[in-house]
Enzyme design. Structure first.
Site, PDB file in Angstrom:
ATOM      1  N   ASP A   1       0.864  -1.167   0.000  1.00  0.00           N
ATOM      2  CA  ASP A   1       0.000   0.000   0.000  1.00  0.00           C
ATOM      3  C   ASP A   1       0.913   1.233   0.000  1.00  0.00           C
ATOM      4  O   ASP A   1       2.137   1.125   0.124  1.00  0.00           O
ATOM      5  CB  ASP A   1      -0.972  -0.016   1.194  1.00  0.00           C
ATOM      6  CG  ASP A   1      -2.198   0.848   0.906  1.00  0.00           C
ATOM      7  OD1 ASP A   1      -2.139   1.667  -0.038  1.00  0.00           O
ATOM      8  OD2 ASP A   1      -3.222   0.725   1.604  1.00  0.00           O
ATOM      9  N   TRP A   2       0.305   2.390  -0.148  1.00  0.00           N
ATOM     10  CA  TRP A   2       1.056   3.637  -0.318  1.00  0.00           C
ATOM     11  C   TRP A   2       2.097   3.798   0.813  1.00  0.00           C
ATOM     12  O   TRP A   2       1.745   3.954   1.973  1.00  0.00           O
ATOM     13  CB  TRP A   2       0.058   4.802  -0.319  1.00  0.00           C
ATOM     14  CG  TRP A   2       0.657   6.160  -0.508  1.00  0.00           C
ATOM     15  CD1 TRP A   2       1.105   6.978   0.482  1.00  0.00           C
ATOM     16  CD2 TRP A   2       0.855   6.853  -1.740  1.00  0.00           C
ATOM     17  NE1 TRP A   2       1.561   8.143  -0.061  1.00  0.00           N
ATOM     18  CE2 TRP A   2       1.423   8.101  -1.428  1.00  0.00           C
ATOM     19  CE3 TRP A   2       0.616   6.558  -3.084  1.00  0.00           C
ATOM     20  CZ2 TRP A   2       1.740   9.048  -2.397  1.00  0.00           C
ATOM     21  CZ3 TRP A   2       0.932   7.505  -4.053  1.00  0.00           C
ATOM     22  CH2 TRP A   2       1.490   8.728  -3.710  1.00  0.00           C
TER      23      TRP A   2
END
Ligand code: BGC
Length: 703
Positions: free
Chosen positions: A257-258
């Site tokens: 994820d980011w």
């Protein structure tokens, strides 16, 4: 979609890999969500393998061109968050799940992916299939509610839709189910908080939607931000290597994820980005979304002998295989004239209206106040969301445009004859008073025949890290509602929100309540259709609505406990205000004659369960018929009810249909003490009914 196991794909990927330098290999693991001069230069040198947040055929083509001009041309993965529509905005996923309409959900996913593909996107960061039982968590809006069976069916439908890829002239699109795993179990509904769940809970509750999504052929998966039982998902070998790769046989790629790789530092399991990179790649995270950790440190980790080259090669191979399967090498570019033809076509907008209508749940309708008669002489439309074009888009409607949204006020005006007087008053803001607003609203309400009040949450009150501790209608709006109520004005309350709300006072005092979620572009038209009876509401809740925050988590498929009859709270009922599966219609359905094909089935046999559903009201309607079971005695405690089937059925007035469900004994199985999947002999209860608390009941035995 072709299988990533196909020999040709594996061969081609290996050949590509053989000719790659170490730098180029590392480049494939690097994804950026910004596009500045530095990234462009890296791209030309083969040091970036994918982007996110870049869209538009022209723009993406130029990036692809640069990637293809590098010494070792490898096209780019272009990812994007297409959560509930690309430019045609559909209801938020929680809303759409209330349609229980898998065909519809597949179609809206297909439209979203098709629109996105015309702008160069080939990887969609959806569906979000995190089960959640905590409505305080802002991301409930993005998911499909509390139930494992329903979420798994929806996951399949969404993957089929996103990956339908009915074209040959541009890259295909892959889905990226997220967030692996148990992200929806964040403590206290606080996004990014630690998750501590047992292996049983992980396997029974959080894993099945992902198993379904991968079985349906998703090529990519996104791991989650959260700490899972002490090891953040982005470094968690148990979930990424053992469960995902070994047990589920996933051949596709895992994307972080980011910046979740860098965040291992803040979790406290890596001292710097270098250690974080090592932990993530060893766990099996192939692409580093935006943190730059892999780009900065994988080379050194290999030079220093800390990272096995094989692991890097495996990650690159997985990425290459996905790129080949997406046909990116043959169809790298996207025709720039396509988007105009595809995006927001009439057919897409019509689908948005259908989805919006079917997502609406009628929560209360005392004395059949609804539907309103179109021949009324005057109507007052009140509330801060009545004329709003921004908030109905909901969270994560990144490419949505407010100008495309029909407001409730507009929807109502379209419905009525020109001689009907339609008045509007805002009354208050979403989160604050408006000077004189309540007085003006009261004055207006007193002079009109009917009042529609549109209240709820703004789109940024749900979504990522937009959690709430109090989940009622915001205070300023509640004041307005109570002021109208104190003047005995019968109000039709329309709610727009991204999560279940606490509506105990409203249920006791307001005659008609329509749960309209954030419905997207066609919000106003769909809501007006329901208000005036041009559409008979059919949605059913996919998350229980608590009576108050103190009850959270509250969900239907809980365990019985050793003291089921003890009162659970001194000050409130244990049951939710509106249970899972609940929703009213303008007609009434009668359930009768439940029958089983047999009272006993063997472990390898099927059971057929039928019941008759009759429309005993005066208008046609759709009913969502639900099948639940309970395993009465097992070696592991089982939930008091589990959804095992559902069917949407259309019935004209007076019409009666026999609804048939088939379940195999396998569907009655579970993981035993040693996590072997077993089907045990013994007694079961089965219900066919309109929601999780009502229904016709029968018994059977597995022998
Ligand atoms: C979210 C993901 C999303 C990613 C890229 C993260 O903050 O958790 O769901 O796909 O950003 O935008």
């Amino acid at each position: 979609m072709v299988s990533l196991k196909e020999e040709n794909i594996c061969k081609e990927a290996k050949m590509l890999l053989e000719n790659m330098t170490l730098e180029e290999k590392i480049g494939q693991l690097v994804q950026y969500g910004r596009l500045k001069e530095a990234e462009l230069q890296k791209l030309e040198a083969g040091k970036i393998g994918s982007f996110l947040n870049v869209a538009g055929a022209d723009k993406v083509n130029k990036l692809q061109e640069k990637a293809m001009k590098s010494k070792n041309p490898i096209p780019l993965i272009i990812g994007d968050d297409v959560i509930h529509g690309y430019k045609t905005i559909f209801p938020i996923p929680l809303g759409e799940s209330c349609s229980w309409d898998l065909k519809l959900i597949e179609e809206t996913s297909e439209i979203a992916a098709e629109e996105a593909s015309t702008e160069g996107i080939n990887c969609i960061f959806a569906p979000m299939i995190d089960i959640t039982r905590d409505p305080r968590w802002g991301r409930v809006a993005e998911g499909t509610g509390e139930d494992v069976f329903l979420a798994s069916q929806i996951a399949r439908a969404k993957i089929r839709g996103i990956q339908s890829n009915k074209w040959n002239d541009r890259p295909y699109v892959t889905a990226c189910p997220k967030h692996f795993i148990a992200y929806g179990a964040a403590e206290g509904g606080r996004d990014y908080s630690a998750v501590d769940v047992s292996e049983r809970c992980l396997r029974e509750t959080y894993l099945p939607p992902f198993t379904a999504a991968l079985d349906e052929g998703a090529y990519t998966i996104m791991c989650s931000f959260n700490d899972l039982n002490g090891i953040p998902s982005s470094a968690n070998k148990f979930i990424l290597r053992k469960i995902l790769r070994q047990e589920l046989g996933f051949e596709g790629l895992v994307i972080s994820d980011w910046e979740s790789i860098e965040e291992l530092i803040y979790h406290g399991i890596a001292k710097d980005k270098k250690e974080a990179s090592l932990k993530s790649i060893e766990a099996g995270v192939d692409i580093d979304m935006h943190s730059g950790s892999y780009e900065e440190h994988i080379h050194a980790l290999i030079d220093e002998g800390k990272l096995d080259k094989e692991l890097l090669d495996e990650a690159v191979l997985r990425i290459l295989k996905v790129k080949i399967a997406l046909n990116l090498f043959n169809n790298t570019y996207t025709d720039t004239s396509l988007s105009k033809k595809v995006i927001r076509s009439t057919k897409n907008v019509e689908k948005a209206l259908e989805a919006a209508r079917k997502s609406i749940v009628l929560l209360k309708n005392k004395d059949c106040l609804l539907p309103l008669n179109k021949n009324i002489k005057s109507i007052g439309v009140i509330g801060p969301l009545a004329e709003d074009k921004v908030n109905p888009l909901g969270c994560w409607a990144l490419k949505g445009e407010p100008k495309q949204v029909t407001t409730v006020l507009e929807g109502i005006k379209h419905k009525l004859k020109s001689e009907t007087a339609v008045y509007y008053e805002k009354g208050c803001n979403i989160n604050s008073d408006l000077e004189g607003g309540i007085d003006r609203a009261l004055e207006l309400a007193k002079k009109v025949e009917k009042v529609v009040l549109v209240l709820g949450e703004s789109s940024d009150m749900s979504g990522e890290n937009h959690n709430r501790a109090y989940i009622g209608i915001p205070e300023a709006q509640k004041k307005l509602l109570k002021a109208l109520h104190s003047e005995n004005i019968p109000v039709v309350l329309v709610l727009m929100n991204g999560r279940p709300l606490t509506l105990t006072w409203e249920e006791e005092n307001i005659p008609a309540i329509i749960e309209a979620w954030h419905l997207g572009d066609e919000s106003g038209n769909a809501i007006a259709d329901v208000i005036f009876g041009d559409y008979n509401p059919s949605g059913k809740l996919t998350m229980s609505f608590p009576r108050c925050e103190g009850q959270i988590p509250v969900y239907y498929n809980k365990k019985n406990t050793g003291r089921p009859n003890f009162k659970k709270y001194l000050d409130v009922e244990e049951t939710p205000l509106y249970p899972f599966g609940y929703g009213l219609s303008y007609t009434q359905f009668n359930y009768k004659n439940i029958k089983l094909s047999s009272k006993k089935i063997k472990q390898d046999e099927k059971l057929t369960i039928t019941a008759e559903i009759e429309n005993v009201g005066k208008i046609a309607g759709d009913e969502i018929v639900q099948l639940y079971i309970r395993d009465m005695v097992a070696s592991i405690t089982r939930p008091i009810k589990e959804l095992k089937g559902f069917k949407r059925v259309h019935l004209d007035p007076g019409e009666c249909k026999e609804i048939k469900f088939e379940i195999t004994a396998k569907e009655l199985g579970f993981y035993d003490e040693y996590f072997n999947f077993v089907v045990e002999k013994g007694d079961f209860k089965v219900w066919i009914g309109p929601n999780s608390i009502q229904g016709l009941k029968e018994n059977f035995e597995v022998i």
